[in-house]
Design an enzyme around this catalytic site. Structure first.
Site, mmCIF file in Angstrom:
data_model
loop_
_atom_site.group_PDB
_atom_site.id
_atom_site.type_symbol
_atom_site.label_atom_id
_atom_site.label_comp_id
_atom_site.label_asym_id
_atom_site.label_seq_id
_atom_site.Cartn_x
_atom_site.Cartn_y
_atom_site.Cartn_z
ATOM 1 N N GLY A 31 0.799 -1.218 0.000
ATOM 2 C CA GLY A 31 0.000 0.000 0.000
ATOM 3 C C GLY A 31 0.833 1.270 0.000
ATOM 4 C CE1 TYR A 32 0.932 7.394 2.627
ATOM 5 C CE2 TYR A 32 3.057 7.592 1.547
ATOM 6 C CZ TYR A 32 2.014 8.154 2.256
ATOM 7 O OH TYR A 32 2.063 9.484 2.585
ATOM 8 C CG LEU A 33 -1.118 1.603 -3.842
ATOM 9 C CD1 LEU A 33 -2.344 1.215 -4.666
ATOM 10 C CD2 LEU A 33 -0.111 0.461 -3.803
ATOM 11 C CG HIS A 37 3.080 0.542 -5.445
ATOM 12 N ND1 HIS A 37 3.229 1.632 -4.627
ATOM 13 C CD2 HIS A 37 3.653 -0.494 -4.795
ATOM 14 C CE1 HIS A 37 3.866 1.276 -3.526
ATOM 15 N NE2 HIS A 37 4.141 -0.013 -3.600
ATOM 16 C CD GLN A 61 7.347 -7.834 3.788
ATOM 17 O OE1 GLN A 61 6.548 -8.639 3.301
ATOM 18 N NE2 GLN A 61 7.898 -6.873 3.053
ATOM 19 C CG ASP A 158 11.546 -4.084 -3.488
ATOM 20 O OD1 ASP A 158 11.923 -3.771 -2.359
ATOM 21 O OD2 ASP A 158 10.726 -3.413 -4.147
ATOM 22 C CB SER A 194 5.760 3.221 0.576
ATOM 23 O OG SER A 194 5.122 2.552 -0.490
HETATM 24 P P1 AMP Z 1 5.908 -2.594 -1.724
HETATM 25 O O1 AMP Z 1 4.569 -1.953 -1.569
HETATM 26 O O2 AMP Z 1 7.051 -1.706 -1.379
HETATM 27 O O3 AMP Z 1 5.971 -3.954 -1.054
HETATM 28 O O4 AMP Z 1 6.083 -2.883 -3.285
HETATM 29 C C1 AMP Z 1 5.130 -3.633 -3.994
HETATM 30 C C2 AMP Z 1 5.688 -3.940 -5.373
HETATM 31 O O5 AMP Z 1 5.924 -2.706 -6.052
HETATM 32 C C3 AMP Z 1 7.016 -4.697 -5.340
HETATM 33 O O6 AMP Z 1 7.023 -5.666 -6.379
HETATM 34 C C4 AMP Z 1 8.019 -3.609 -5.601
HETATM 35 O O7 AMP Z 1 9.220 -4.057 -6.183
HETATM 36 C C5 AMP Z 1 7.250 -2.707 -6.552
HETATM 37 N N1 AMP Z 1 7.808 -1.355 -6.541
HETATM 38 C C6 AMP Z 1 7.955 -0.542 -5.462
HETATM 39 N N2 AMP Z 1 8.566 0.618 -5.833
HETATM 40 C C7 AMP Z 1 8.802 0.522 -7.164
HETATM 41 C C8 AMP Z 1 9.427 1.370 -8.131
HETATM 42 N N3 AMP Z 1 9.925 2.562 -7.802
HETATM 43 N N4 AMP Z 1 9.495 0.932 -9.402
HETATM 44 C C9 AMP Z 1 9.016 -0.281 -9.758
HETATM 45 N N5 AMP Z 1 8.420 -1.130 -8.893
HETATM 46 C C10 AMP Z 1 8.319 -0.749 -7.620
#
Ligand code: AMP
Length: 289
Positions: A31-33, A37, A61, A158, A194
């Protein structure tokens, strides 16, 4: 768009899509898209008939000293972004439903988790975040069992997480195709995250040094520098020029095995983690040399 919190409801919804032979794409998030995302959502929309986004801040995690309790949240804004992007289902389960017998680590009734092999998790982020990738692999396995998508969209931001999940999908014969998506950056080059919201104004400016150091490494490699240690040394100098930056690691590794390489060659990952104040940021660059 439907916003669903119950596991059975999302299962029923996806089963219904499958009776119509529709393909289902899945984007797991905490979240906190942001636009990073949403680039995954766009990729899913382009590939699949239906898109499911999960929003779940996964407790297993986070380490005991990490930011689980303060992780940013804005469900209303997230739902709006998903609706505007044409998402079909937002799945935001309760922790008690995802972990009905608690989290294994906490000495609860749960007896099962997914543990990626040490070779993948004893380096890079795994070194300073013990147990992190066990938590990630376990929650993604659970979500895949619930959503049963055809395609799973994950960000290259990631990179180690992506490698862990790609290996898990292969090793556990999970019937999903993993689609890696490129890193989305702010205009000044900072990788969207986020956690960027935690940065002070000063740290936010300093943090642009991360992408600059990666760009410099890229240039060195293109100029023919063949020594990983020489490249890491230069990157260290660049990042250390920001006095509020505290380097956790800078590594040059094989993109598949995540093993360090003395000479960047083939499919290579330059990955780093740096703290600005209490905020730990990661970034990377993947190169085929
Ligand atoms: P998170 O909400 O941080 O767990 O991220 C959810 C998904 O979004 C994961 O697959 C991340 O790798 C992807 N993600 C987060 N930030 C970015 C970004 N700047 N560019 C591309 N994918 C992202």
């Amino acid at each position: 768009m439907e916003s669903i919190s119950k596991i059975e409801e999302v299962r029923d919804k996806v089963s219904f899509y499958k009776t119509k032979y529709e393909t289902v794409g899945f984007v797991p998030t905490m979240g906190y898209l942001h636009a990073g995302h949403m680039s995954l959502v766009r990729a899913a929309k382009n590939t699949c008939d239906r898109v499911v986004v999960s929003i779940f801040v996964n407790p297993s995690q986070f380490g005991p000293k990490e930011d689980f309790s303060t992780y940013p949240m804005d469900m209303e804004a997230d739902l709006k972004m998903c609706r505007d992007a044409g998402v079909d289902v937002v799945f935001s389960p309760e922790a008690g439903d995802m972990y009905p017998r608690g989290i294994y680590d906490l000495g609860s009734g749960a007896l099962t988790f997914v543990e990626p092999v040490a070779g993948l998790t004893d380096k890079l982020c795994g070194e300073s975040r013990p147990g992190h990738f066990r938590g990630v692999a376990t929650i993604v396995a659970k979500l895949l069992n619930i959503v049963t998508p055809h395609y799973l969209f994950m960000g290259q931001k990631d990179a180690q997480q992506l490698a862990v999940i790609e290996n898990m999908v292969t090793d556990l014969n999970i019937g999903v195709k993993v689609i890696p998506c490129p890193i989305v950056r702010e205009e000044d080059g900072l990788a969207m995250s986020s956690r960027n919201t935690y940065l002070s104004r000063e740290d936010r400016i300093s943090a642009t040094v991360l992408n600059r150091s990666l760009q410099h490494a890229d240039k060195m490699i293109k100029d023919g520098v063949a020594s990983s240690s020489a490249i890491i040394e230069e990157m260290t100098k660049i990042i250390s020029s920001e006095k509020n930056a505290e380097i956790d690691y800078i590594e040059i590794v094989d993109a598949a095995s995540l093993e360090r390489v003395e000479t960047p060659k083939g499919d290579t990952l330059i990955a780093l983690a740096v703290k600005f104040g209490k905020t730990r940021l990661i970034d990377n660059m993947r190169l085929v040399i």
